[in-house]
Design an enzyme around this catalytic site. Structure first.
Site, short mmCIF file in Angstrom:
data_model
loop_
_atom_site.label_atom_id
_atom_site.label_comp_id
_atom_site.label_asym_id
_atom_site.label_seq_id
_atom_site.Cartn_x
_atom_site.Cartn_y
_atom_site.Cartn_z
N ARG A 10 12.23 -79.60 12.11
CA ARG A 10 13.00 -80.81 12.40
C ARG A 10 12.10 -81.87 13.04
NH1 ARG A 10 16.37 -84.76 11.98
NH2 ARG A 10 18.03 -84.96 13.52
N GLN A 78 21.49 -75.96 21.80
CA GLN A 78 20.92 -77.17 22.41
C GLN A 78 19.73 -77.68 21.59
OE1 GLN A 78 20.24 -76.80 26.58
NE2 GLN A 78 19.27 -78.78 26.75
N GLU A 105 33.04 -53.51 24.64
CA GLU A 105 32.37 -52.30 25.11
C GLU A 105 32.10 -52.31 26.61
OE1 GLU A 105 31.77 -49.61 23.22
OE2 GLU A 105 32.67 -50.64 21.52
N GLY A 106 32.97 -52.91 27.37
CA GLY A 106 32.81 -52.95 28.82
C GLY A 106 32.33 -54.31 29.27
#
Length: 123
Positions: A10, A78, A105-106
């Site tokens: 870019r 960002q 999963e927690g």
């Protein structure tokens, strides 16, 4: 990887994004965090291979890797700027998926409780 590739390709202000110091600092932070998460995961695998107690190392790896995924994906969005929210770029999906790693999963709080319990029992 997608953010690194994007930053190299870019062009902004007549140079690739990757030549801007702010982008370089984000990429360095992202790479460092991913490597640390990888090493915590490898450590947990080593403990498992040795037949050790996996509860502490696996909770640490999961907590850090989940937080890393969210932070790195956020930084990737960002770097991509407005394109970071576009479905034309995979970073948009990574950003959404990364948040799930901290919930499924927690939760992070459960992982912290497991880690604290393990640390306190070591003394």
């Amino acid at each position: 990887n997608v953010s690194l590739k994007y930053a190299k390709e870019r062009i902004k202000f007549r140079v690739p994004l990757a030549q801007h110091k702010a982008i370089q600092l984000m990429l360095a932070e992202m790479g460092t965090m991913v490597e640390a998460a990888r090493l915590l995961t490898l450590n947990a695998a080593h403990v498992k291979d040795q037949g050790g107690d996996l509860s502490g190392p696996s909770a640490m790896a999961k907590l850090f890797a989940g937080r890393t995924a969210s932070k790195v994906a956020s930084m990737g969005v960002q770097i991509h700027g407005g394109y970071g929210y576009s479905k034309d770029y995979p970073i948009e999906r990574y950003f959404r998926d990364a948040r799930a790693t901290e919930i499924y999963e927690g939760t992070n709080e459960v992982q912290r409780m497991v880690i604290a319990r393990k640390l306190l029992s070591m003394r």
